[in-house]
Write a protein that holds these residues in place. Structure first.
Motif, PDB file in Angstrom:
ATOM      1  N   SER A  85       0.838  -1.202   0.000  1.00 40.95           N
ATOM      2  CA  SER A  85       0.000   0.000   0.000  1.00 40.95           C
ATOM      3  C   SER A  85       0.871   1.249   0.000  1.00 40.95           C
ATOM      4  O   SER A  85       0.545   2.250  -0.663  1.00 40.95           O
ATOM      5  CB  SER A  85      -0.919  -0.002   1.223  1.00 40.95           C
ATOM      6  OG  SER A  85      -1.832  -1.078   1.167  1.00 40.95           O
ATOM      7  N   VAL A  88       2.065   1.880  -3.487  1.00 38.96           N
ATOM      8  CA  VAL A  88       1.004   2.492  -4.296  1.00 38.96           C
ATOM      9  C   VAL A  88       0.947   3.995  -4.031  1.00 38.96           C
ATOM     10  O   VAL A  88       0.817   4.808  -4.961  1.00 38.96           O
ATOM     11  CB  VAL A  88      -0.359   1.835  -3.984  1.00 38.96           C
ATOM     12  CG1 VAL A  88      -1.488   2.597  -4.670  1.00 38.96           C
ATOM     13  CG2 VAL A  88      -0.365   0.382  -4.427  1.00 38.96           C
ATOM     14  N   LYS A  91       3.814   5.819  -5.759  1.00 37.91           N
ATOM     15  CA  LYS A  91       3.525   6.058  -7.181  1.00 37.91           C
ATOM     16  C   LYS A  91       2.593   7.260  -7.342  1.00 37.91           C
ATOM     17  O   LYS A  91       2.776   8.085  -8.244  1.00 37.91           O
ATOM     18  CB  LYS A  91       2.892   4.823  -7.814  1.00 37.91           C
ATOM     19  CG  LYS A  91       3.856   3.685  -8.065  1.00 37.91           C
ATOM     20  CD  LYS A  91       3.277   2.655  -9.023  1.00 37.91           C
ATOM     21  CE  LYS A  91       3.119   3.233 -10.417  1.00 37.91           C
ATOM     22  NZ  LYS A  91       2.758   2.196 -11.414  1.00 37.91           N
ATOM     23  N   PHE A 125      -3.436  -4.232  -5.835  1.00 34.99           N
ATOM     24  CA  PHE A 125      -2.665  -3.059  -5.437  1.00 34.99           C
ATOM     25  C   PHE A 125      -2.304  -2.215  -6.652  1.00 34.99           C
ATOM     26  O   PHE A 125      -2.636  -1.038  -6.719  1.00 34.99           O
ATOM     27  CB  PHE A 125      -1.393  -3.479  -4.696  1.00 34.99           C
ATOM     28  CG  PHE A 125      -1.650  -4.080  -3.348  1.00 34.99           C
ATOM     29  CD1 PHE A 125      -1.786  -3.276  -2.228  1.00 34.99           C
ATOM     30  CD2 PHE A 125      -1.761  -5.457  -3.185  1.00 34.99           C
ATOM     31  CE1 PHE A 125      -2.029  -3.825  -0.968  1.00 34.99           C
ATOM     32  CE2 PHE A 125      -2.006  -6.020  -1.943  1.00 34.99           C
ATOM     33  CZ  PHE A 125      -2.147  -5.201  -0.835  1.00 34.99           C
ATOM     34  N   ASP A 126      -1.599  -2.821  -7.612  1.00 36.10           N
ATOM     35  CA  ASP A 126      -1.203  -2.129  -8.833  1.00 36.10           C
ATOM     36  C   ASP A 126      -0.838  -3.177  -9.885  1.00 36.10           C
ATOM     37  O   ASP A 126       0.067  -3.992  -9.646  1.00 36.10           O
ATOM     38  CB  ASP A 126      -0.008  -1.220  -8.565  1.00 36.10           C
ATOM     39  CG  ASP A 126       0.298  -0.296  -9.734  1.00 36.10           C
ATOM     40  OD1 ASP A 126       0.567  -0.810 -10.840  1.00 36.10           O
ATOM     41  OD2 ASP A 126       0.284   0.937  -9.547  1.00 36.10           O
TER      42      ASP A 126
END
Length: 206
Positions: A85, A88, A91, A125-126
């Protein structure tokens, strides 16, 4: 005036300039990283494991990006989800530059973490995060290369995993530069990544 007196006079005249130059050097020097900086590392030099699609991935696959390598497992109750997390959020804080930041997740529990489940887990998550799932022998070899600790901890009829929670960060040239502790806030992590991204341009085609 004697020679010693002349020398002292010149030395006193030059002292303010020397102090000013020293102050300028301190101001112009880049700030320290928030994470632990690593140079010329004798570990983490090689990464070679299959990803969730069965392709063997190495550090060379991520040239032009800043990559964080993280060892964890899917049934981790809080540490691993928190680390992902945070990535994320890093980013998001990087904005457009976030396209050049990627997490590579290495499972230390290949007995339970199948490629399909790892892919679905990371997608939550991504989708750009890469999952690596090797055999127990491959994982042990990779963990040794990174000096990562992990072990099974029995919990009644099942088990959990105790493991190193550090994120190992590589610059765009594929060199290990940072060891990011689990407690480092996303803002500080993002600042470090931004500094690494500024050190080298993006690879052609990215």
């Amino acid at each position: 005036m004697t020679c010693p007196d002349l020398h002292r006079t010149f030395a006193l005249m030059l002292l303010p300039a020397a102090l000013l130059l020293s102050a300028c050097e301190k101001v112009s020097s880049p700030p320290a990283f928030h994470a632990t900086e690593i140079r010329e590392a004798s570990f983490g030099r090689e990464l070679r494991l299959p990803d969730t699609e069965g392709r063997v991935r190495t550090l060379a696959d991520f040239r032009g990006e800043v990559v964080g390598v993280y060892f964890g497992f899917l049934q981790c109750p809080d540490v691993c989800p928190t680390a992902l997390s945070r990535a994320v959020e890093v980013k998001r804080l990087l904005g457009e530059e976030g396209k050049r930041f990627r997490i590579v997740f290495v499972t230390v529990d290949p007995e339970r973490d199948t490629p399909e489940v790892v892919r679905a887990y990371l997608d939550a998550f991504d989708p750009s995060f890469v999952g690596l799932v090797g055999s127990p022998e491959e994982v042990a070899r990779t963990a040794k290369e990174f000096r990562v600790y992990y072990r099974k901890v029995p919990t009644g009829s099942s088990y959990t995993m105790d493991h190193t929670a550090t994120t190992f960060v590589y610059n765009a040239d594929g060199k290990l530069r940072l060891a990011v502790p689990h407690a480092l806030p996303a803002e500080a992590f993002a600042a470090d990544v931004r500094r690494l991204l500024a050190e080298a341009p993006a690879a052609p085609g990215r």
